[in-house]
Scaffold this motif. Structure first.
Motif, mmCIF file in Angstrom:
data_model
loop_
_atom_site.group_PDB
_atom_site.id
_atom_site.type_symbol
_atom_site.label_atom_id
_atom_site.label_comp_id
_atom_site.label_asym_id
_atom_site.label_seq_id
_atom_site.Cartn_x
_atom_site.Cartn_y
_atom_site.Cartn_z
ATOM 1 N N LEU A 147 0.854 -1.182 0.000
ATOM 2 C CA LEU A 147 0.000 0.000 0.000
ATOM 3 C C LEU A 147 0.889 1.231 0.000
ATOM 4 O O LEU A 147 1.766 1.366 0.853
ATOM 5 C CB LEU A 147 -0.908 0.004 1.235
ATOM 6 C CG LEU A 147 -1.756 -1.242 1.472
ATOM 7 C CD1 LEU A 147 -2.571 -1.091 2.755
ATOM 8 C CD2 LEU A 147 -2.652 -1.534 0.288
ATOM 9 N N PHE A 148 0.667 2.102 -0.960
ATOM 10 C CA PHE A 148 1.415 3.347 -1.043
ATOM 11 C C PHE A 148 0.573 4.436 -0.392
ATOM 12 O O PHE A 148 -0.572 4.670 -0.786
ATOM 13 C CB PHE A 148 1.744 3.673 -2.500
ATOM 14 C CG PHE A 148 2.728 2.699 -3.085
ATOM 15 C CD1 PHE A 148 4.097 2.938 -3.012
ATOM 16 C CD2 PHE A 148 2.289 1.527 -3.681
ATOM 17 C CE1 PHE A 148 5.004 2.035 -3.527
ATOM 18 C CE2 PHE A 148 3.194 0.617 -4.202
ATOM 19 C CZ PHE A 148 4.557 0.865 -4.125
ATOM 20 N N THR A 149 1.170 5.069 0.628
ATOM 21 C CA THR A 149 0.430 6.034 1.432
ATOM 22 C C THR A 149 1.052 7.416 1.327
ATOM 23 O O THR A 149 2.152 7.588 0.812
ATOM 24 C CB THR A 149 0.398 5.611 2.914
ATOM 25 O OG1 THR A 149 1.721 5.637 3.433
ATOM 26 C CG2 THR A 149 -0.200 4.223 3.070
ATOM 27 N N SER A 150 0.341 8.380 1.868
ATOM 28 C CA SER A 150 0.800 9.767 1.836
ATOM 29 C C SER A 150 2.025 9.995 2.709
ATOM 30 O O SER A 150 2.843 10.843 2.410
ATOM 31 C CB SER A 150 -0.334 10.694 2.274
ATOM 32 O OG SER A 150 -0.791 10.324 3.561
ATOM 33 N N ARG A 151 2.181 9.224 3.776
ATOM 34 C CA ARG A 151 3.266 9.491 4.717
ATOM 35 C C ARG A 151 4.243 8.344 4.889
ATOM 36 O O ARG A 151 5.280 8.512 5.512
ATOM 37 C CB ARG A 151 2.664 9.854 6.082
ATOM 38 C CG ARG A 151 1.877 11.149 5.990
ATOM 39 C CD ARG A 151 1.313 11.629 7.294
ATOM 40 N NE ARG A 151 2.297 11.668 8.343
ATOM 41 C CZ ARG A 151 2.012 11.409 9.610
ATOM 42 N NH1 ARG A 151 0.795 11.077 9.958
ATOM 43 N NH2 ARG A 151 2.937 11.479 10.521
ATOM 44 N N GLY A 152 3.919 7.160 4.419
ATOM 45 C CA GLY A 152 4.854 6.039 4.543
ATOM 46 C C GLY A 152 5.011 5.503 5.950
ATOM 47 O O GLY A 152 5.994 4.838 6.250
#
Length: 173
Positions: free
Chosen positions: A135-140
């Motif tokens: 999952l690629f997220t805004s904040r990692g």
């Protein structure tokens, strides 16, 4: 394999934990059911509840009550093994995955470890046997464990994945 007459032991839980940690699929076979089935239908429900409580980390594994002595429900066990094997190797398209993730985040917004919000931008399946989703997220940052469980449950509902653990990896942009 769990002895239905004796219940779940520490060794059973240890073996199941090792299998889950290694990403193996599983079916929980409660053997010697012929010795306990006369206790009634409530016993089966109580037995399954105790079993699930002792093996919380293997909530994805189906349970089958069987008797190796009489052969009762052994065909069901073999069918479940085939289903679990197919689920471990299932591949999901990126489009299907992202539609499920979008619906899930609309129902419940993601929460991360620490402060601040996190947004799931998109996801891809990066492995099979066991299924791995990145999952690629805004904040990692890591997602909260309860939100990861929520996502795993939505993936199971949408794609099956019966009897197999689901691995989630989180990355930044």
């Amino acid at each position: 394999v769990v002895d239905a007459a004796a219940g779940v032991g520490k060794r059973d839980a240890s073996i199941a934990g090792e299998a889950e940690g290694a990403g193996r699929g599983g079916v929980i076979a409660a053997n010697k059911w012929d010795l306990v089935k006369e206790r009634g239908p409530d016993f089966a429900k109580e037995f399954d509840e105790r079993l699930r409580d002792a093996l919380k980390f293997a909530e994805f594994a189906p349970i089958v009550h069987l008797s190796a002595l009489t052969g009762e429900r052994t065909e069901r066990l073999l069918m479940l093994i085939d289903e679990v094997d197919a689920a471990r190797r299932r591949q999901v398209t990126t489009g299907e995955l992202n539609r499920v993730l979008k619906r899930a985040t609309e129902v419940q917004a993601p929460s991360g470890v620490g402060r601040g919000s996190v947004h799931i931008r998109y996801g891809v399946q990066t492995g099979v046997a066991p299924p791995v989703f990145t999952l690629f997220t805004s904040r990692g940052i890591r997602l909260h464990f309860s939100y990861e469980r929520f996502i795993r449950n939505r993936l199971r509902e949408a794609f099956g994945f019966k009897g197999t653990p689901i691995r989630l990896k989180v990355r930044g942009r």
